[in-house]
Design a protein around this motif. Structure first.
Motif, PDB file in Angstrom:
ATOM      1  N   ASN A  92     -18.214 -33.459  11.018  1.00  0.00           N
ATOM      2  CA  ASN A  92     -19.301 -34.142  10.491  1.00  0.00           C
ATOM      3  C   ASN A  92     -19.037 -35.549  10.221  1.00  0.00           C
ATOM      4  N   SER A  93     -19.874 -36.479   9.600  1.00  0.00           N
ATOM      5  CA  SER A  93     -19.328 -37.819   9.315  1.00  0.00           C
ATOM      6  C   SER A  93     -18.942 -38.154   7.981  1.00  0.00           C
ATOM      7  N   TRP A  94     -18.665 -36.953   7.347  1.00  0.00           N
ATOM      8  CA  TRP A  94     -17.936 -37.075   6.086  1.00  0.00           C
ATOM      9  C   TRP A  94     -16.456 -37.468   6.227  1.00  0.00           C
ATOM     10  N   ALA A  95     -15.948 -37.303   7.365  1.00  0.00           N
ATOM     11  CA  ALA A  95     -14.529 -37.753   7.783  1.00  0.00           C
ATOM     12  C   ALA A  95     -14.168 -39.063   8.074  1.00  0.00           C
ATOM     13  N   PHE A  96     -15.378 -40.036   7.920  1.00  0.00           N
ATOM     14  CA  PHE A  96     -15.387 -41.405   8.432  1.00  0.00           C
ATOM     15  C   PHE A  96     -15.747 -42.110   7.292  1.00  0.00           C
ATOM     16  N   MET A  97     -15.060 -43.039   6.671  1.00  0.00           N
ATOM     17  CA  MET A  97     -15.334 -43.747   5.254  1.00  0.00           C
ATOM     18  C   MET A  97     -16.168 -44.854   5.711  1.00  0.00           C
ATOM     19  N   PRO A  98     -16.816 -45.484   4.574  1.00  0.00           N
ATOM     20  CA  PRO A  98     -18.297 -46.185   4.876  1.00  0.00           C
ATOM     21  C   PRO A  98     -18.171 -47.738   5.114  1.00  0.00           C
ATOM     22  N   ALA A 271     -11.691 -29.515   9.891  1.00  0.00           N
ATOM     23  CA  ALA A 271     -12.545 -28.805  11.102  1.00  0.00           C
ATOM     24  C   ALA A 271     -12.029 -29.544  12.468  1.00  0.00           C
ATOM     25  N   TRP A 272     -11.342 -30.625  12.251  1.00  0.00           N
ATOM     26  CA  TRP A 272     -10.678 -31.312  13.777  1.00  0.00           C
ATOM     27  C   TRP A 272      -9.319 -30.615  14.010  1.00  0.00           C
ATOM     28  N   ARG A 273      -8.592 -30.006  13.209  1.00  0.00           N
ATOM     29  CA  ARG A 273      -7.506 -29.381  13.594  1.00  0.00           C
ATOM     30  C   ARG A 273      -7.908 -27.749  13.993  1.00  0.00           C
ATOM     31  N   ALA A 274      -9.102 -27.619  13.862  1.00  0.00           N
ATOM     32  CA  ALA A 274      -9.486 -26.036  14.238  1.00  0.00           C
ATOM     33  C   ALA A 274      -9.217 -25.609  15.574  1.00  0.00           C
ATOM     34  N   PRO A 275      -9.397 -26.304  16.582  1.00  0.00           N
ATOM     35  CA  PRO A 275      -9.403 -26.196  17.869  1.00  0.00           C
ATOM     36  C   PRO A 275      -8.032 -25.804  18.261  1.00  0.00           C
ATOM     37  N   TYR A 276      -7.293 -26.286  17.431  1.00  0.00           N
ATOM     38  CA  TYR A 276      -5.761 -26.046  17.863  1.00  0.00           C
ATOM     39  C   TYR A 276      -5.243 -24.652  16.979  1.00  0.00           C
ATOM     40  N   GLY A 336       4.732 -42.713   6.278  1.00  0.00           N
ATOM     41  CA  GLY A 336       5.477 -41.517   6.855  1.00  0.00           C
ATOM     42  C   GLY A 336       5.341 -40.105   6.086  1.00  0.00           C
ATOM     43  N   ILE A 337       5.544 -40.294   4.749  1.00  0.00           N
ATOM     44  CA  ILE A 337       5.608 -38.933   4.035  1.00  0.00           C
ATOM     45  C   ILE A 337       4.342 -38.604   3.921  1.00  0.00           C
ATOM     46  N   TYR A 338       3.359 -39.233   3.543  1.00  0.00           N
ATOM     47  CA  TYR A 338       1.797 -39.009   3.622  1.00  0.00           C
ATOM     48  C   TYR A 338       1.348 -38.227   4.803  1.00  0.00           C
ATOM     49  N   LEU A 339       1.608 -38.886   6.149  1.00  0.00           N
ATOM     50  CA  LEU A 339       1.351 -38.273   7.299  1.00  0.00           C
ATOM     51  C   LEU A 339       1.952 -36.668   7.503  1.00  0.00           C
ATOM     52  N   LEU A 340       3.318 -36.681   6.910  1.00  0.00           N
ATOM     53  CA  LEU A 340       3.878 -35.244   6.916  1.00  0.00           C
ATOM     54  C   LEU A 340       3.171 -34.467   5.978  1.00  0.00           C
ATOM     55  N   ALA A 341       2.546 -35.044   5.116  1.00  0.00           N
ATOM     56  CA  ALA A 341       1.945 -34.114   4.143  1.00  0.00           C
ATOM     57  C   ALA A 341       0.768 -33.540   4.476  1.00  0.00           C
ATOM     58  N   VAL A 342      -0.115 -34.289   5.097  1.00  0.00           N
ATOM     59  CA  VAL A 342      -1.708 -33.972   5.446  1.00  0.00           C
ATOM     60  C   VAL A 342      -1.969 -33.942   7.009  1.00  0.00           C
ATOM     61  N   PHE A 343      -1.266 -34.398   7.711  1.00  0.00           N
ATOM     62  CA  PHE A 343      -1.829 -34.641   9.210  1.00  0.00           C
ATOM     63  C   PHE A 343      -1.249 -33.742   9.967  1.00  0.00           C
ATOM     64  N   PHE A 344      -2.050 -33.173  11.159  1.00  0.00           N
ATOM     65  CA  PHE A 344      -1.827 -32.176  11.792  1.00  0.00           C
ATOM     66  C   PHE A 344      -1.513 -33.173  13.283  1.00  0.00           C
ATOM     67  N   PRO A 345      -0.259 -33.062  13.824  1.00  0.00           N
ATOM     68  CA  PRO A 345       0.073 -33.966  14.792  1.00  0.00           C
ATOM     69  C   PRO A 345      -0.723 -33.563  16.433  1.00  0.00           C
ATOM     70  N   GLN A 346      -1.405 -34.551  16.893  1.00  0.00           N
ATOM     71  CA  GLN A 346      -1.872 -34.230  18.407  1.00  0.00           C
ATOM     72  C   GLN A 346      -2.038 -35.744  18.734  1.00  0.00           C
ATOM     73  N   SER A 347      -3.202 -35.669  19.795  1.00  0.00           N
ATOM     74  CA  SER A 347      -3.005 -37.080  20.448  1.00  0.00           C
ATOM     75  C   SER A 347      -3.493 -38.148  19.497  1.00  0.00           C
ATOM     76  N   TRP A 398      -8.844 -33.537  26.440  1.00  0.00           N
ATOM     77  CA  TRP A 398      -8.435 -32.943  25.071  1.00  0.00           C
ATOM     78  C   TRP A 398      -7.450 -33.527  24.421  1.00  0.00           C
ATOM     79  N   THR A 399      -7.544 -35.081  24.844  1.00  0.00           N
ATOM     80  CA  THR A 399      -6.571 -35.853  24.295  1.00  0.00           C
ATOM     81  C   THR A 399      -7.328 -37.314  23.654  1.00  0.00           C
ATOM     82  N   PRO A 400      -8.155 -36.928  22.528  1.00  0.00           N
ATOM     83  CA  PRO A 400      -8.870 -38.187  21.925  1.00  0.00           C
ATOM     84  C   PRO A 400      -7.955 -39.117  21.327  1.00  0.00           C
ATOM     85  N   PRO A 401      -8.302 -40.192  21.111  1.00  0.00           N
ATOM     86  CA  PRO A 401      -7.399 -41.345  20.336  1.00  0.00           C
ATOM     87  C   PRO A 401      -7.445 -41.146  18.784  1.00  0.00           C
TER      88      PRO A 401
END
Length: 401
Positions: A92-98, A271-276, A336-347, A398-401
Motif C-alpha cells: 500500500n501507499s504507506w511505503a512511499f514518502m510524501p 509486504a514487498w518481500r512476501a512474494p519471495y 551500506g550497513i543500513y541496507l544490510l540491516a533492513v533490505f531484502f536483496p532483489q531487483s 518479476w524484476t521491478p526497478p
C-alpha cells in the motif's frame, strides 16, 4: 598551422568556460542518451497493466512505483491498512514518502497540468540541480577540476540514471542528499536540520544519515588533536545526529498516528518481500542472509554474500576511494550497513544503491582516456541492460526497478 591555431583557440575557450556550463552540457548530453533509450524501449513496449502498447514518453515514465506516487498525490494515505485474505498487510501507499508526490500535487493544482507531466519535469529539474551540486561537492572534497567533471559524467551516465527522469523520487532525494553531504563536509551542522527533515520524508534515509553522523562525530573526536573539534561544533554535531535519528523514525510515527498500528510502515515494507520469503517479522541483518539462501542453493549464496560484503568495505580503503575523503566514505559505509540491516536483496537493490553515488568520484580517478571512454561506454550499455531487465515490461515481469 591554421588547424593548430583553431585547436589552441578551442582549448583556451574550453578553459575559460565556467565549470557550471560544462556541468550543464554533460547533464544535457546524458539526458539525450537516457531519453533516447527510454523512447527506444517505449516504442517496443507491449500493452501492460500500466500503459497501452507503444506509449508516449510521459506514459512510459509512469511504470512501477510511479503509480504509487501518483496515488499518494491524488488520494493521500489510507487510514486503514489493506489486508490479504489471511489477515496480512498488503502492499500500500504507506511505503512511499510524501515530499515528492505532494510537491508534484501542488504544481498540478497551480497549473492544471497532469501528474504525468509534472512528475517527470520535477525529476528532470532535480537531476540537473543534483549534477551541479555534485560537482561542487567533488571540488570541495579536493578533486581536481577534470576529475570532478568526469565524476559528474559518471553520475549522469550511470546505469540507473534513467530513473532521474521518470515519476520516481530518486532525483529529488539525491539532490537533498548531496546538499546534506556538502553541509556536513563544510561542518555546517545546524544548517543540516531542515535538509535532513525534508530528505528523511522523501526517501528512507534518516537512520542511515544518523549512523553516518554518529561515526563522523566519533572520527572527529578521535582526531581532535590534529583537527580541532571545538565545543560549539561538538554540540551542533550531536544535535544534528539526534535530530536525524528522530527523523529516521518520523514516518513510522506518522503512519502509526494515522492508522493506529505501530507497525504500519514496517508491515507495509515487509509486504514487498512476501512474494519471495513469505510474511515475517523485521529482524535486523537477517534479510541478506535469507536472500543468500533464497537466490542460491547450498552454501554458495552465503559465500557470495560474504565476498561481496568484504569486497565492498575493502574498496573503501583503496587509494582511489580515499581521495574522496573520510566523510564521504563514512556515508557510503553507513548506508551500506543500513541496507544490510533492513533490505531484502532483489531487483530493486540496484536502485537502492544509488545513494552510494560518491563512489563515482573514486571511479573517476584514472586519467587514461581509454579508461574514461571505456567506462562511459560500459555505463551506457548498463542503462540499456537495466531498462531491459528492470523497467521495460515483457510479459510476466518479476524484476521491478
Amino acid at each position: 598551422m591554421a588547424d593548430r591555431r583553431l585547436t589552441t583557440a578551442a582549448r583556451v575557450r574550453y578553459r575559460l568556460t565556467p565549470a557550471w556550463v560544462k556541468v550543464v552540457v554533460i547533464w544535457a548530453l546524458s539526458r539525450v542518451v537516457s531519453t533516447s533509450l527510454l523512447l527506444w524501449f517505449a516504442a517496443r513496449q507491449p500493452a501492460n497493466a500500466w500503459t497501452d502498447a507503444h506509449p508516449d514518453y510521459f506514459s512510459f515514465a509512469q511504470l512501477w512505483d510511479a503509480t504509487w506516487y501518483h496515488y499518494v498525490a491524488v488520494a493521500g494515505y489510507p487510514t486503514e491498512l489493506p489486508l490479504t485474505d489471511d489477515g496480512q498487510v498488503r502492499e500500500n501507499s504507506w511505503a512511499f514518502m510524501p515530499v515528492y508526490p505532494f510537491l508534484v500535487r501542488a504544481l498540478m493544482l497551480l497549473t492544471g497540468l497532469p501528474w504525468s507531466f509534472w512528475s517527470v519535469v520535477v525529476s528532470v529539474a532535480f537531476s540537473l540541480a543534483a549534477a551541479l551540486a555534485f560537482h561542487r561537492l567533488m571540488r570541495i572534497v579536493g578533486l581536481q577540476a577534470g576529475t570532478a567533471l568526469f565524476s559528474v559524467a559518471l553520475f549522469c551516465f550511470a546505469p540507473l540514471s534513467p530513473l532521474l527522469q521518470v515519476g520516481y523520487a530518486e532525483a529529488m532525494h539525491l539532490f537533498l542528499l548531496i546538499v546534506a553531504l556538502t553541509l556536513l563536509v563544510q561542518r555546517r551542522y545546524l544548517a543540516l536540520l531542515p535538509i535532513v527533515a525534508v530528505m528523511a520524508l522523501t526517501r528512507p534515509s534518516g537512520l542511515a544519515f544518523a549512523l553516518f553522523l554518529g561515526l563522523h562525530v566519533m572520527h572527529r573526536w578521535w582526531i581532535r588533536y590534529r583537527d580541532p573539534f571545538p565545543a560549539h561544533e561538538r554540540i551542533a554535531s550531536v544535535v544534528a545526529t539526534a535530530f536525524s535519528a528522530v527523523m529516521g523514525f518520523m514516518w513510522l510515527i506518522i503512519a502509526w498516528s494515522v492508522t493506529g498500528s505501530f507497525t504500519a510502515y514496517t508491515d507495509t515494507e515487509l509486504a514487498w518481500r512476501a512474494p519471495y520469503i513469505g510474511y515475517s517479522e523485521l529482524v535486523p541483518f537477517t534479510p541478506w542472509i535469507q536472500s543468500a539462501g533464497w537466490w542460491m542453493t547450498g552454501p554458495m549464496g552465503f559465500i557470495v554474500l560474504g565476498l561481496v560484503v568484504v569486497a565492498f568495505f575493502a574498496f573503501l580503503f583503496t587509494p582511489w576511494a580515499k581521495r574522496i575523503g573520510v566523510d564521504l566514505r563514512l556515508w557510503v559505509a553507513s548506508y551500506g550497513i543500513y541496507l544490510l540491516a533492513v533490505f531484502f536483496p532483489q531487483s530493486s537493490t540496484f536502485r537502492l544503491l544509488m545513494p552510494m553515488f560518491p563512489l563515482v568520484g573514486a571511479l573517476a580517478q584514472p586519467r587514461s582516456r581509454v579508461y574514461r571512454v571505456a567506462i562511459l561506454i560500459v555505463f551506457i550499455i548498463g542503462q540499456w541492460v537495466w531498462l531491459y531487465y528492470c523497467w521495460w515490461i515483457d510479459g510476466r515481469d518479476w524484476t521491478p526497478p
